[in-house]
Write an enzyme that holds these catalytic residues in place. Structure first.
Site, PDB file in Angstrom:
ATOM      1  N   CYS A 106      17.313 109.490 100.733  1.00 53.14           N
ATOM      2  CA  CYS A 106      18.608 110.160 100.159  1.00 53.14           C
ATOM      3  C   CYS A 106      17.842 112.018 100.083  1.00 53.14           C
ATOM      4  O   CYS A 106      17.077 112.158  98.773  1.00 53.14           O
ATOM      5  CB  CYS A 106      19.482 110.375  98.764  1.00 53.14           C
ATOM      6  SG  CYS A 106      20.554 111.290  97.821  1.00 53.14           S
ATOM      7  N   CYS A 134      41.116 101.397 116.150  1.00 49.45           N
ATOM      8  CA  CYS A 134      39.608 101.182 115.635  1.00 49.45           C
ATOM      9  C   CYS A 134      38.408 102.034 116.683  1.00 49.45           C
ATOM     10  O   CYS A 134      38.735 100.664 118.051  1.00 49.45           O
ATOM     11  CB  CYS A 134      39.392 100.275 114.696  1.00 49.45           C
ATOM     12  SG  CYS A 134      37.745 100.075 113.956  1.00 49.45           S
TER      13      CYS A 134
END
Length: 283
Positions: A106, A134
């Protein structure tokens, strides 16, 4: 160091944290190498970047030897810094299950620079664009065709630049889940790919595809030129002659935004088959 802004100094030197969802690289999809803001050392390849929905750029891997891990004093988190100069990058988390590597670096956007790789299309190959619900299911079937080199899942048709998957699903971006089909036209003609597209999804459904309901799942073909438009129109005429009431729209191609790596080759990675797509002979 003197060239760093106060905000950059706070993050890179004093281990601060950039606010979520504001960083310039949070939704960046360009291919390239992310480098350290201070020393320009290569840190992450864009192929390792994925959309975690957390508000910060996330990478499931780092360039070998580029990152140093330092456990926080309280033992709760593990800091990551540039192994070359020690600049603060963010934190690393494991066991969250976002990708197969089960790791999330992160990182603060403000800690990074991006050296983009030229996104040059191969002049010997052709590119086609289809939206049929999708994108994972459309990708799954079209990439099995002989002559198709690659199918990339992404977004097209909307008004938001570089949209994230979660933005498209949860907000009104105007984008459809779309695939970019890279193919060799000397092996497979555009008409065959388009014909297959109409046989692997339900072109008559007006509100989505199968159980996936929503604007982002509508059926459309994004055409590059008038020849492609005429080909698709001819196929639709044949379908309607066979009794199908086709809902598929024909739209001019616009900018294509590739989804992050975690949304590519989904069914291949998962080892399963699509639940809302399947082959039905319609011609």
């Amino acid at each position: 160091m003197e060239q760093l802004s106060e905000e950059e100094k706070n993050v890179l030197l004093h281990k601060g944290t950039e606010r979520p969802f504001v960083g310039k690289y949070t939704n960046e999809k360009s291919r390239g190498i992310y480098t350290c803001k201070i020393c320009d050392a290569p840190l992450f390849d864009s192929s390792a970047k994925f959309d975690s929905g957390t508000g910060w750029p996330s990478f499931d891997d780092a360039i070998e030897g580029a990152i140093k891990r330092i456990p926080d004093a309280d033992g709760r988190r593990v800091e990551i810094v540039c192994a070359n100069c020690g600049a603060h990058l963010g934190h690393v988390f494991e066991g969250e299950g976002f990708t197969a590597k089960n790791t999330r670096h992160c990182v603060n956007s403000i800690s990074l620079n991006l050296v983009k790789k030229p996104d040059i299309k191969d002049k010997n190959l052709s590119y086609a664009y289809f939206a049929g619900g999708c994108f994972w299911g459309v990708e799954y079937y079209l990439q099995k065709l002989d002559g198709v080199k690659e199918v990339i899942s992404g977004f097209m048709g909307g008004h938001v630049k570089n949209p994230s998957y979660y933005e498209v699903v949860r907000t009104d971006t105007g984008h459809l889940e779309t695939v970019e089909v890279v193919y060799d036209s000397s092996v497979i003609p555009y008409e065959e790919i388009a014909k297959t597209f109409f046989e692997i999804h339900d072109p008559t459904q007006t509100n989505g595809q199968g159980p996936d309901i929503g604007e982002q799942y509508l059926s459309a073909v994004f055409v590059n030129n008038e020849d492609e438009r005429k080909t698709v129109e001819s196929l639709i005429e044949k379908l309607e002659a066979n009794g199908y009431r086709v809902a598929t729209k024909i739209v001019e191609k616009s900018e294509f935004y590739a989804a992050d790596e975690s949304h590519q080759d989904y069914y291949e990675k998962k080892g399963s088959k699509p639940y809302c797509h399947g082959y039905v002979k319609r011609f």
